[in-house]
Design a protein around this motif. Structure first.
Motif, PDB file in Angstrom:
ATOM      1  N   GLY A 173      50.748  39.571  36.489  1.00 58.12           N
ATOM      2  CA  GLY A 173      50.184  40.054  37.747  1.00 58.12           C
ATOM      3  C   GLY A 173      48.718  40.410  37.743  1.00 58.12           C
ATOM      4  O   GLY A 173      48.221  40.913  38.756  1.00 58.12           O
ATOM      5  N   PHE A 174      48.000  40.168  36.664  1.00 57.15           N
ATOM      6  CA  PHE A 174      46.601  40.594  36.618  1.00 57.15           C
ATOM      7  C   PHE A 174      45.739  39.848  37.632  1.00 57.15           C
ATOM      8  O   PHE A 174      44.706  40.359  38.086  1.00 57.15           O
ATOM      9  N   GLN A 175      46.148  38.626  38.024  1.00 54.42           N
ATOM     10  CA  GLN A 175      45.341  37.831  38.946  1.00 54.42           C
ATOM     11  C   GLN A 175      45.192  38.516  40.303  1.00 54.42           C
ATOM     12  O   GLN A 175      44.161  38.412  40.961  1.00 54.42           O
ATOM     13  N   ARG A 176      46.230  39.223  40.731  1.00 57.78           N
ATOM     14  CA  ARG A 176      46.195  39.884  42.034  1.00 57.78           C
ATOM     15  C   ARG A 176      45.182  41.016  42.071  1.00 57.78           C
ATOM     16  O   ARG A 176      44.671  41.361  43.136  1.00 57.78           O
ATOM     17  N   TYR A 177      44.902  41.589  40.913  1.00 56.23           N
ATOM     18  CA  TYR A 177      43.986  42.726  40.852  1.00 56.23           C
ATOM     19  C   TYR A 177      42.532  42.290  40.697  1.00 56.23           C
ATOM     20  O   TYR A 177      41.636  42.883  41.294  1.00 56.23           O
ATOM     21  N   ILE A 178      42.309  41.270  39.910  1.00 51.26           N
ATOM     22  CA  ILE A 178      40.924  40.836  39.714  1.00 51.26           C
ATOM     23  C   ILE A 178      40.386  40.092  40.931  1.00 51.26           C
ATOM     24  O   ILE A 178      39.164  40.020  41.121  1.00 51.26           O
ATOM     25  N   VAL A 179      41.271  39.542  41.761  1.00 49.95           N
ATOM     26  CA  VAL A 179      40.819  38.805  42.942  1.00 49.95           C
ATOM     27  C   VAL A 179      40.231  39.753  43.990  1.00 49.95           C
ATOM     28  O   VAL A 179      39.487  39.322  44.882  1.00 49.95           O
ATOM     29  N   LYS A 180      40.520  41.034  43.902  1.00 52.68           N
ATOM     30  CA  LYS A 180      40.006  42.008  44.862  1.00 52.68           C
ATOM     31  C   LYS A 180      38.487  42.159  44.769  1.00 52.68           C
ATOM     32  O   LYS A 180      37.847  42.524  45.757  1.00 52.68           O
ATOM     33  N   GLY A 181      37.935  41.891  43.600  1.00 54.48           N
ATOM     34  CA  GLY A 181      36.491  42.028  43.443  1.00 54.48           C
ATOM     35  C   GLY A 181      35.762  40.712  43.601  1.00 54.48           C
ATOM     36  O   GLY A 181      35.057  40.470  44.578  1.00 54.48           O
ATOM     37  N   ALA A 231      36.630  35.126  40.338  1.00 57.94           N
ATOM     38  CA  ALA A 231      37.055  36.118  39.349  1.00 57.94           C
ATOM     39  C   ALA A 231      37.317  35.506  37.984  1.00 57.94           C
ATOM     40  O   ALA A 231      37.300  36.220  36.974  1.00 57.94           O
ATOM     41  N   TRP A 232      37.552  34.195  37.929  1.00 57.60           N
ATOM     42  CA  TRP A 232      37.764  33.557  36.627  1.00 57.60           C
ATOM     43  C   TRP A 232      36.511  33.666  35.753  1.00 57.60           C
ATOM     44  O   TRP A 232      36.610  33.677  34.517  1.00 57.60           O
ATOM     45  N   ILE A 233      35.348  33.794  36.392  1.00 55.80           N
ATOM     46  CA  ILE A 233      34.110  34.001  35.630  1.00 55.80           C
ATOM     47  C   ILE A 233      34.145  35.361  34.945  1.00 55.80           C
ATOM     48  O   ILE A 233      33.702  35.513  33.799  1.00 55.80           O
ATOM     49  N   SER A 234      34.675  36.365  35.640  1.00 56.69           N
ATOM     50  CA  SER A 234      34.798  37.706  35.057  1.00 56.69           C
ATOM     51  C   SER A 234      35.782  37.711  33.900  1.00 56.69           C
ATOM     52  O   SER A 234      35.625  38.492  32.957  1.00 56.69           O
ATOM     53  N   VAL A 235      36.790  36.858  33.959  1.00 53.80           N
ATOM     54  CA  VAL A 235      37.749  36.750  32.853  1.00 53.80           C
ATOM     55  C   VAL A 235      37.046  36.277  31.591  1.00 53.80           C
ATOM     56  O   VAL A 235      37.244  36.826  30.496  1.00 53.80           O
ATOM     57  N   ILE A 236      36.190  35.271  31.730  1.00 48.18           N
ATOM     58  CA  ILE A 236      35.435  34.765  30.581  1.00 48.18           C
ATOM     59  C   ILE A 236      34.451  35.814  30.083  1.00 48.18           C
ATOM     60  O   ILE A 236      34.318  36.043  28.876  1.00 48.18           O
ATOM     61  N   ALA A 237      33.759  36.476  31.019  1.00 46.94           N
ATOM     62  CA  ALA A 237      32.778  37.497  30.636  1.00 46.94           C
ATOM     63  C   ALA A 237      33.446  38.651  29.904  1.00 46.94           C
ATOM     64  O   ALA A 237      32.903  39.172  28.917  1.00 46.94           O
ATOM     65  N   THR A 282      44.339  32.066  35.123  1.00 46.42           N
ATOM     66  CA  THR A 282      43.657  32.502  36.344  1.00 46.42           C
ATOM     67  C   THR A 282      43.317  31.323  37.235  1.00 46.42           C
ATOM     68  O   THR A 282      43.527  31.360  38.455  1.00 46.42           O
ATOM     69  N   ILE A 283      42.771  30.267  36.645  1.00 47.27           N
ATOM     70  CA  ILE A 283      42.400  29.077  37.425  1.00 47.27           C
ATOM     71  C   ILE A 283      43.633  28.435  38.048  1.00 47.27           C
ATOM     72  O   ILE A 283      43.618  28.038  39.227  1.00 47.27           O
ATOM     73  N   VAL A 284      44.715  28.338  37.278  1.00 50.44           N
ATOM     74  CA  VAL A 284      45.956  27.765  37.817  1.00 50.44           C
ATOM     75  C   VAL A 284      46.447  28.587  39.005  1.00 50.44           C
ATOM     76  O   VAL A 284      46.860  28.043  40.036  1.00 50.44           O
ATOM     77  N   THR A 285      46.405  29.905  38.880  1.00 46.83           N
ATOM     78  CA  THR A 285      46.865  30.784  39.956  1.00 46.83           C
ATOM     79  C   THR A 285      46.001  30.635  41.196  1.00 46.83           C
ATOM     80  O   THR A 285      46.510  30.531  42.322  1.00 46.83           O
TER      81      THR A 285
END
Length: 257
Positions: A31-39, A44-50, A234-237
């Motif tokens: 479920g982490f994708q639902r939370y990072i998409v808020k910002g 948000a996939w860029i933030s995952v890499i960062a 994240t990208i798949v989601t």
């Protein structure tokens, strides 16, 4: 400082890959994708890499101190800050790991209740799993490492199942790239950092790694694999679900809660 852990209790350096990766990846993947998409939205996939790169730097910092002192964080605190202040820091660190473990355990139980056993109470599931957890821990670090190894290898084929929703997705859902501000990406960055936690456990078990300095590359490889997995998921989601669908699910959970 001399490492006092006997070789019979240590594991090979390559197992650090499984130890690092297994402690980072768990029920949070659901479920982490639902939370990072808020910002950062679809960026948000860029933030995952960062976040993965930032954790890699922190891991290097931890490893630098461990390599120089050749002992765990308990002795390092006492060495640098003295007996009383060092032990105070050790207590704080232990409380942190205890709260971290309780959070993960409670989330795992919640997943079982939602998806498999909705009628079972929390305490009844805990009574089933706590003896198993104690049995594994009492077996020593080598047993824990074995569990970490199988915890990575056995679910690995499930990774290929992600290609199916990817083939049905819409690439336009993640376009245009870099369409959000730095502040929005930083919000996702902070949220995503929680999913990468666990790597700092090396501060405790470093003495149990044979020829510790040579294990650094394996630890970084574990972090890299985690970053790749989270980024791909994240990208798949984001490709399969639109932002509106992700927000809708989040609002539905909030309403049901």
């Amino acid at each position: 400082m001399e490492n006092n852990v006997k070789e019979q209790f240590q594991v090979s350096p390559s197992f650090l890959f499984f130890l690092i990766h297994s402690v980072q990846v768990g029920v949070g993947m659901l479920g982490f994708q639902r939370y990072i998409v808020k910002g950062g939205g679809h960026d948000a996939w860029i933030s995952v890499i960062a976040s993965g790169l930032a954790v890699s730097v922190l891991f290097w910092m931890c490893f630098y101190v461990l390599k120089r002192e050749n002992t765990d964080v308990i002795e390092i605190h006492r060495l640098y800050f003295g007996k009383w202040i060092g032990n105070l820091f050790n207590i704080i660190l232990c409380l942190y790991f205890f709260s971290f473990a309780i959070t993960i355990y409670r989330t795992y139980i919640e997943v079982l209740q939602v998806w498999m056993f909705p009628r079972l109470t929390t305490w009844s599931i805990s009574l089933i799993y706590l003896p198993l957890i104690y049995y594994i821990i009492s077996g020593g670090f080598r047993v824990i490492t074995g569990i970490a190894f199988f915890g990575v290898v056995l679910p690995l084929p499930l990774f290929f199942s992600l290609f199916y929703p990817l083939s049905l997705g819409e690439v336009n859902n993640i376009l245009p790239i870099l369409d959000h501000s730095f502040g929005e990406l930083f919000t996702s960055f902070k949220t995503m950092t929680f999913s990468y936690l666990g790597f700092e456990s090396i501060l405790f078990f470093y003495p149990y790694i044979k020829n510790g300095p040579s294990s650094y590359k394996w630890g970084q490889a574990g972090l890299l694999f985690t970053t790749i997995l989270y980024t791909f998921l994240t990208i798949v989601t984001f490709v399969y679900f639109s932002q509106g669908q992700l927000f809708k699910n989040d609002l539905a959970d909030a309403h049901n809660g």
